[in-house]
Scaffold this motif. Structure first.
Motif, short mmCIF file in Angstrom:
data_model
loop_
_atom_site.label_atom_id
_atom_site.label_comp_id
_atom_site.label_asym_id
_atom_site.label_seq_id
_atom_site.Cartn_x
_atom_site.Cartn_y
_atom_site.Cartn_z
N GLY A 156 43.73 89.99 -46.19
CA GLY A 156 44.84 89.85 -45.26
C GLY A 156 45.12 88.41 -44.85
O GLY A 156 46.08 88.14 -44.12
N CYS A 157 44.31 87.48 -45.29
CA CYS A 157 44.51 86.07 -44.92
C CYS A 157 45.79 85.54 -45.55
O CYS A 157 46.10 85.84 -46.71
CB CYS A 157 43.32 85.25 -45.39
N GLY A 158 46.50 84.72 -44.79
CA GLY A 158 47.74 84.14 -45.30
C GLY A 158 47.54 83.22 -46.49
O GLY A 158 48.48 82.92 -47.23
N ASP A 159 46.32 82.76 -46.68
CA ASP A 159 46.05 81.84 -47.79
C ASP A 159 46.38 82.47 -49.15
O ASP A 159 46.81 81.79 -50.08
CB ASP A 159 44.59 81.40 -47.79
N TYR A 160 46.19 83.79 -49.25
CA TYR A 160 46.45 84.47 -50.54
C TYR A 160 47.88 84.26 -51.00
O TYR A 160 48.16 84.05 -52.17
CB TYR A 160 46.18 85.97 -50.41
N ASN A 202 48.72 75.67 -41.68
CA ASN A 202 48.56 75.62 -40.22
C ASN A 202 48.35 77.02 -39.67
O ASN A 202 49.29 77.81 -39.59
CB ASN A 202 49.80 74.96 -39.60
N ASN A 203 47.10 77.31 -39.29
CA ASN A 203 46.83 78.61 -38.65
C ASN A 203 46.46 78.44 -37.18
O ASN A 203 46.02 79.36 -36.53
CB ASN A 203 45.74 79.40 -39.41
N ARG A 204 46.59 77.26 -36.68
CA ARG A 204 46.37 76.92 -35.28
C ARG A 204 44.97 77.29 -34.80
O ARG A 204 44.76 77.59 -33.62
CB ARG A 204 47.43 77.60 -34.37
N TYR A 239 53.17 77.74 -42.11
CA TYR A 239 52.64 78.60 -41.05
C TYR A 239 51.80 79.67 -41.73
O TYR A 239 52.32 80.46 -42.53
CB TYR A 239 53.77 79.28 -40.28
N GLN A 240 50.52 79.66 -41.45
CA GLN A 240 49.61 80.55 -42.17
C GLN A 240 48.84 81.40 -41.17
O GLN A 240 48.32 80.89 -40.18
CB GLN A 240 48.64 79.72 -43.03
N ASN A 241 48.78 82.67 -41.44
CA ASN A 241 48.10 83.57 -40.50
C ASN A 241 46.62 83.66 -40.80
O ASN A 241 46.22 83.98 -41.91
CB ASN A 241 48.73 84.96 -40.56
N CYS A 242 45.81 83.41 -39.78
CA CYS A 242 44.38 83.70 -39.87
C CYS A 242 44.20 85.02 -39.13
O CYS A 242 44.13 85.04 -37.90
CB CYS A 242 43.57 82.60 -39.20
N ASN A 243 44.15 86.09 -39.92
CA ASN A 243 44.15 87.39 -39.25
C ASN A 243 42.81 87.72 -38.61
O ASN A 243 42.68 88.68 -37.89
CB ASN A 243 44.56 88.50 -40.24
N VAL A 244 41.80 86.89 -38.84
CA VAL A 244 40.51 87.15 -38.22
C VAL A 244 40.35 86.44 -36.88
O VAL A 244 39.94 87.04 -35.89
CB VAL A 244 39.36 86.77 -39.18
#
Ligand SMILES: Cc1ncc(C[n+]2csc(CCOP(=O)(O)OP(=O)(O)O)c2C)c(N)n1
Ligand code: SF4
Lengths: 617, 341
Positions: free
Chosen positions: B26-30, B127-129, B204-209
Motif C-alpha cells: 500500500g506504500c505510495g512508493d510502488y 514527500n510523505n511528510r 506527494y507520496q503516501n506512507c500508509n504506515v
C-alpha cells in the motif's frame, strides 16, 4: 671593482640555516622562498620550514602576527630545516622576541632598526630597547635602518610610501643574498615575471634588492661573507618542490599512467587547500576539480566519479577527514577505489590550523563505524609526496579499495630539491574494466580475483548493470543481505583483502645494523629528523638503526621480525604515542615513545639526546 | 541530454531488477516505481546509460529495484554522489531519488547546491511528510503541531516547502505530482527527464504506515478538483469541479475568485513556466491548502540555463585548446631547474 668596497673574506661553510621573520604583511614567505630557490639553483640541498600565524592579518607588529620562513641549505644531503638558526632576519621587535631563542650563540642577527620604536617595543613586550641594553651582545648584531634606506632606494619610481615599504623584504633579501654570496639573477627573473605588467613596481623591487646587496658589500659592519658549496646530490635534473605541489604532480602522473581522468572533490581547509589550487590550474591534463559545498560532498562526489570509472581523489585535513568518515565507510562497503589525502595539522577540533602534528594516525586507521579497514600509507617528505600519491593510487586500483594517504602541514608547505623523473621511470598502474556482455546473465559485482578485488564495471557498459550501496551485500551477487553468516564472511573478506596488500608492498628495510641496541621507528614527516639523528649517533659509534614506515596498514610482513632484533625500540611521534600503541598491540614489543605536540617538528638535537640517553641505560 | 534510440524496444519489465520490492503493502512508493518503469522505455536512453543514485530512507531503496546502474549511497548525500558521476560522465542519464527527510534535513545542503549548479540530473523527492524508514518521526515537511513518536506534544518547527526551496535556488525545472495520479506522474517524470539541467520533482507520496492520509485532500476524488490545480503553460489558473474557480493577482498577492459576476478568464493569472523571472513560480509554490488555496501540480518552471557538467568539461576543453594537452614532463621541468652531473 668598486674601490670603496674593500674585498671582504669569504668563509666556506658546510651548511647554514637562515630564518626570515617579520610581520605577516612583511613578505617573509616570499623572501624565504626566493632564498630557497636561489640556494637550490646554486646546487645546495635545501629543506625549508615556513611557519605562518593562524590569523590572516593580526594587528601589525604584534606577536600573533609574526610570520617566519626557515631555510637550511647545505653541501651535504640534508633532511631537516635545521634545529638552530645561524642567521636571523627580524623585521620588527615582535619577530625578534618570538624567534630569538632559536638563534645560536654568535649567530648573525640582522634587524630592521627603524621598527624598534616605542610602539613596536611595547607591542613585543620589551621593557627596554634590546638594541641598546646590551642583551644581544652575544650575537653578531647588525641593526640596519631598513625602512629608511629602502625608501631612499625606491625614491623616484612614483610609489606611495606604503608601496615603497612593501619592497622592504627585497632589501632584506638582498642583504642576506650578499651575506651568503648568492646570485641575484633568479630573483631578478622572478621580479620581471611577477611584476612585468607594473614596471614601476618591478623597478622598485629590483632597486630594493640591489640596495640590500650593495649595503652588505659596502658597509663596514658586516665583515665576513659565507659560501656554502654545491651539494653532491645524485646526478639528475632537479627543481625545488613543496609537498603539496609534489602530491598534485603525483596525482597527475598516476592518472595519466593509468589512462584515467582525474577527479578531485575538495572543500578548502588549511593545509590541504593547495592541492586543490594546484590541480585547478591543470585542467588541460583532463583534471576535474570540484569545490564541493562541504567535506561530505567532496568525498561522496569522488565516490560518484569512482563509480563512473575514473580516478577519484579527495583531500582534506583533520576536521574535514572527520566529516568524511561516513563516506569512507561507503567506499569500503562498495569496494570502490578512492584516494583520501589527509594533510594532518594540530588538533583536536580546529586545533592549530597552521601548525603541524601527526596525531591523526588513529583517525586514519580506525575513525569509522564498523569493522572498516582500509590501507593507510604516509609520505616522508615534500618530494616523496610525488611517489606516495602514485603508490596510494596503485593500491587503490589494484585492490578496489579506498586508501588514505597521510602527509602533514610540515611536509605540505616545506620544500626540498626534487630529482625530476622521466616518465619512463614511473610505474604505470594497469586497470581493466569488465567488457560488455549480451548473454543476459546477471552481472556479478562481487565476484573476486586473486587479490579479492571485485570487478570495476563502468556505467554505460551494456550487460553489466548492477547496484551497489552501503547495505551489506551478499558476496558474489551483490544483492542486499542481512544473513548473519554472510555478514561475518564479508567483514572477514574485506579485512583479508586489505591484509593482502602486504603481499604487494616492499619488505621493510632498516638504515643501520640489522640488529643492535636500539631501533628508532618513525613514520611520515618525522623521517628527516629521525634519519639525521640516527646518523649522528651512528657516527659517534652508537648501536642504533632507523626503520621508517611508509605502510601503516597493512604493516610490512617482516616488521615483527625486525623489531625483535633490537634490545630497545624508540618511537618518536608528534602525538601522544599512536604508532607506538599500534606496534605494542600488534607485536607485543615494549616500545618506548618520544612524543611532542607543540605544533612544531622534532629538532635533531632532542632526538639525539633521547637516543643517547636510551643507549646509556 | 543524450537521446539514443536502441534497436530493441524496451518494455517496463526490462527495467525491473530481480530483487523483491520490500516496501509496505500500500506504500505510495510502488506507484512511483511503476511510473518510472513505464516512462524510462519511452526516453530512448539505453538501460546501461541510466543510473539511479539515492540516499537513505524507504524511498532510497529505489535503485535496487531498477535494472540499471545504481548506487544506494548514504543519508542525504545522493546529490553529491550524482555530481561526481555526472561531471565525469555527462553522457549518462542520472536520477537522484530522495525523501523529505533525506533531501531536506540531512541533505538540504547538497540538494540546494546540486540545484543551483544546474547539473543535468533529475531529482525526485518523495514527500510523505514523515520519516518512514526510522519508523515515524516527524520530518522537515511535517505540519506544525503534528504528533509523532518524536513530537508527542506536536511539532514546533515550521515546515519547509520543497518547491519554494528549489525555486529559491534558481532551479531551472520544478514540478510537483502525486503518487496516485499516475498519468500526471508519468508525464511529469518524462518532462523532467527531457529537461537539460537539474530537474526537481516533488511527489506527494503516501506512507500508509506512519502518516496515512497526509495528502488525502489532494487525492480524494471528492475534493481533489478543489484542492489542487493543474498547471498548464500559457493557460489561466483554473480549478474546481466545473473549472469555475481561478487564481487572480491582487497586487502582489494571489486570491481565489469565482468566475462569472464580471470576472472572466482574462482576469486570471496565466501560467508561464518559461518566465525567466521566478517570482510567480515562487508564489505558486507558496499556495497551500490550509490557507484556502488549491495546491498546484505540474510544471512550475522550465527554463534554459548553462549546466554545470557541461561547463566543467567546457573549461577542460578551453584549457586544452589554450595550453595544449597537458604534458607531464614539461610540467615537471617548469620553473627553475638545475642539473647535477
Ligand atoms: C547518518 C545517518 N543518520 C540517520 C540515519 C537514520 N535514517 C535512515 S532513513 C532516515 C529518514 C528518512 O526519511 P525520509 O527521507 O523522509 O525517507 P522515507 O523513509 O520516509 O522514505 C533516517 C533518519 C542514517 N541512516 N544515517
Ligand atoms: S514505512 Fe511508509 S514510506 Fe516506508 S515503505 Fe512503509 S509505507 Fe512506504
Amino acid at each position: 671593482m668598486d674601490t670603496l668596497a674593500p674585498h671582504k673574506p669569504i668563509a666556506p661553510l658546510d651548511d647554514a640555516t637562515v630564518r626570515f621573520c617579520g610581520d605577516s604583511g612583511d613578505g617573509m614567505q616570499l623572501a624565504g622562498t626566493q632564498f630557497t630557490n636561489t640556494s637550490a639553483l646554486a646546487g645546495n640541498d635545501v629543506a625549508t620550514f615556513p611557519d605562518f600565524p593562524a590569523e590572516i592579518r593580526a594587528p601589525r607588529g604584534t606577536k600573533a602576527g609574526v610570520s617566519g620562513f626557515q631555510v637550511h641549505f647545505s653541501s651535504n644531503d640534508i633532511y631537516t630545516p635545521g634545529d638552530t638558526v645561524d642567521a636571523l632576519v627580524a623585521m620588527n621587535p615582535a619577530a625578534l622576541v618570538t624567534n630569538l631563542e632559536d638563534l645560536r650563540d654568535g649567530g648573525v642577527l640582522i634587524i630592521n632598526k627603524d621598527s624598534f620604536d616605542k610602539k613596536g617595543l611595547e607591542q613585543a613586550g620589551y621593557k627596554s630597547n634590546p638594541l641598546e641594553d646590551g642583551s644581544l651582545s652575544h650575537y653578531s648584531m647588525h641593526p640596519v635602518e631598513m625602512t629608511k634606506l629602502n625608501r631612499l632606494a625606491v625614491e623616484g619610481f612614483g610609489l606611495t610610501q606604503k608601496e615603497a615599504d612593501l619592497c622592504r623584504n627585497f632589501f632584506a633579501m638582498g642583504l642576506v643574498f650578499w651575506l651568503y654570496d648568492r646570485s641575484l639573477e633568479p630573483t631578478l627573473r622572478f621580479i620581471a615575471q611577477k611584476f612585468g605588467k607594473r614596471p614601476e613596481v618591478a623597478e622598485a623591487n629590483t632597486a630594493s634588492l640591489r640596495a640590500g646587496y650593495h649595503y652588505g658589500e659596502t658597509v663596514e659592519a658586516i665583515n665576513t661573507q659565507y659560501h656554502v658549496a654545491a651539494a653532491k646530490l645524485p646526478p639528475g635534473k632537479y627543481r625545488n618542490i613543496m609537498g603539496n605541489t609534489a602530491l598534485a604532480y603525483g596525482l597527475l602522473a598516476a592518472a595519466k599512467l593509468s589512462g584515467k581522468r582525474l577527479f578531485l572533490g575538495a572543500y578548502p581547509i588549511t593545509p590541504a587547500s593547495d592541492i586543490l589550487h594546484e590541480l585547478a590550474n591543470h585542467k588541460n591534463f583532463d583534471v576535474l576539480t570540484f569545490q564541493a559545498e562541504d567535506e561530505i560532498a567532496a568525498i561522496t562526489s569522488a565516490i560518484g566519479a569512482s563509480f563512473a570509472g575514473e580516478m577519484a581523489v579527495t583531500a582534506s585535513s583533520g576536521p574535514g577527514i572527520a566529516l568524511k568518515a561516513e563516506g569512507m565507510g561507503l567506499a569500503v562497503m562498495t569496494e570502490l577505489p578512492l584516494l583520501i589525502i589527509s594533510v594532518q595539522r594540530g588538533g583536536p577540533s580546529t586545533g592549530l590550523p597552521t601548525k603541524t602534528e601527526q596525531a591523526d594516525l588513529m583517525q586514519a586507521l580506525y575513525g569509522r563505524n564498523g569493522e572498516c579497514p582500509l590501507p593507510v600509507i604516509a609520505a616522508s617528505g615534500p618530494a616523496d609526496c610525488f611517489h606516495a600519491a602514485q603508490e596510494a593510487w596503485r593500491i587503490a586500483a589494484r585492490f578496489m579499495t579506498p586508501v588514505i594517504l597521510l602527509t602533514d602541514g610540515y611536509i605540505a608547505n616545506g620544500s626540498e630539491p626534487w630529482r625530476i623523473p622521466q616518465l619512463s621511470e614511473l610505474r604505470p598502474t594497469e586497470i581493466t574494466h569488465p567488457a560488455p556482455t549480451d548473454n543476459g546473465d546477471a552481472f556479478l559485482p562481487y565476484l573476486r580475483n586473486e587479490r579479492l578485488a571485485r570487478p570495476w564495471a563502468v556505467p554505460g557498459t551494456p550487460g553489466l548493470m548492477h547496484r551497489i550501496g552501503g547495505l551489506e551485500k551478499q558476496d558474489v551477487t551483490g544483492n542486499v543481505s542481512y544473513d548473519p553468516l554472510n555478514h561475518q564472511h564479508m567483514v572477514d573478506t574485506r579485512a583479508r583483502k586489505v591484509a593482502l596488500v602486504a603481499d604487494d608492498i616492499p619488505m621493510q628495510t632498516v638504515d643501520g645494523p640489522a640488529s643492535g641496541d636500539l631501533l628508532v621507528v618513525s613514520w611520515g614527516g618525522t623521517y628527516g629528523a629521525c634519519a639525521t639523528a640516527v646518523h649522528k649517533v651512528q657516527h659517534h659509534g652508537g648501536s642504533v638503526a632507523h626503520c621508517h614506515l611508509r605502510y601503516l596498514n597493512p604493516l610490512p610482513k617482516n616488521l615483527g621480525e625486525i623489531l625483535g632484533n633490537y634490545k630497545q625500540i624508540l618511537v618518536p611521534e608528534l602525538n601522544l604515542g599512536q604508532l607506538r600503541m599500534l606496534l605494542r598491540a600488534t607485536y607485543l614489543v615494549d616500545a618506548i615513545g618520544h612524543n611532542k605536540v607543540q605544533g612544531k617538528p622534532f629538532s635533531v638535537g632532542e632526538l639525539v639526546e633521547k637516543i643517547e640517553h636510551l643507549l646509556s641505560t | 541530454m543524450s537521446i539514443e534510440t536502441p534497436l530493441p524496444v524496451l518494455k517496463p519489465t526490462d527495467f525491473a531488477s530481480d530483487q523483491d520490492v520490500r516496501w509496505c503493502p500500500g506504500c505510495g512508493d510502488y506507484s512511483i516505481l511503476a511510473q518510472m518503469k513505464k516512462v524510462l522505455p519511452t526516453l530512448g536512453v539505453p538501460r546501461e546509460k541510466t543510473v539511479f543514485i539515492s540516499g537513505i530512507g524507504c524511498s532510497s531503496r529505489f535503485p535496487y529495484y531498477m535494472n540499471t546502474y545504481g548506487v544506494h549511497s548514504i543519508h542525504g548525500r545522493a546529490p553529491a554522489v550524482a555530481t561526481g558521476l555526472k561531471c565525469v560522465r555527462p553522457d549518462l542519464q542520472v536520477w537522484v531519488i530522495t525523501g523529505d527527510g533525506d533531501g531536506l534535513s540531512i541533505g538540504g545542503n547538497h540538494l540546494m547546491h546540486a540545484i543551483r549548479r544546474n547539473l543535468d540530473i533529475n531529482i525526485v523527492l518523495f514527500n510523505n511528510r514523515i520519516y518512514g524508514l526510522t519508523k515515524g518521526q516527524y520530518s522537515p515537511t511535517s505540519p506544525l503541531g503534528q504528533k509523532t513518536k518524536s513530537t508527542p506534544m506536536g511539532a514546533i518547527d515550521n515546515p519547509l516547502h520543497p518547491l519554494s526551496i528549489a525555486i529559491g535556488c534558481e532551479a531551472t525545472f520544478v514540478a510537483r505530482s502525486i503518487d496516485t495520479n499516475i498519468n500526471h506522474l508519468g508525464e511529469t517524470l518524462k518532462r523532467a527527464a527531457e529537461h537539460p539541467g537539474a530537474s526537481f520533482v516533488e511527489v506527494y507520496q503516501n506512507c500508509n504506515v506512519f502518516n496515512d492520509g497526509a495528502w488525502d485532500y489532494a487525492k480524494d476524488r471528492d475534493t481533489k478538483l478543489d484542492t489542487t490545480l493543474e498547471l498548464q503553460h500559457g493557460k489561466p489558473l483554473l480549478f474546481g469541479k466545473l473549472r469555475e474557480k481561478g487564481i487572480r493577482l491582487n497586487g502582489m498577492n494571489p486570491e481565489v475568485v469565482e468566475l462569472g459576476k464580471g470576472i472572466t478568464e482574462d482576469d486570471l493569472l496565466f501560467h508561464d513556466e518559461r518566465s525567466p523571472e521566478p517570482s510567480l513560480a515562487y508564489l505558486l509554490s507558496r499556495m497551500r491548502y490550509e490557507d484556502g488555496f488549491p495546491e498546484p501540480i505540474g510544471v512550475f518552471r522550465c527554463v534554459d540555463a548553462p549546466r554545470y557538467d557541461a561547463l566543467i568539461n567546457g573549461q577542460i576543453e578551453e584549457a586544452t585548446q589554450k595550453r595544449g594537452q597537458g604534458d607531464l614532463e614539461a610540467l615537471f621541468n617548469s620553473g627553475d631547474t638545475w642539473t647535477v652531473e
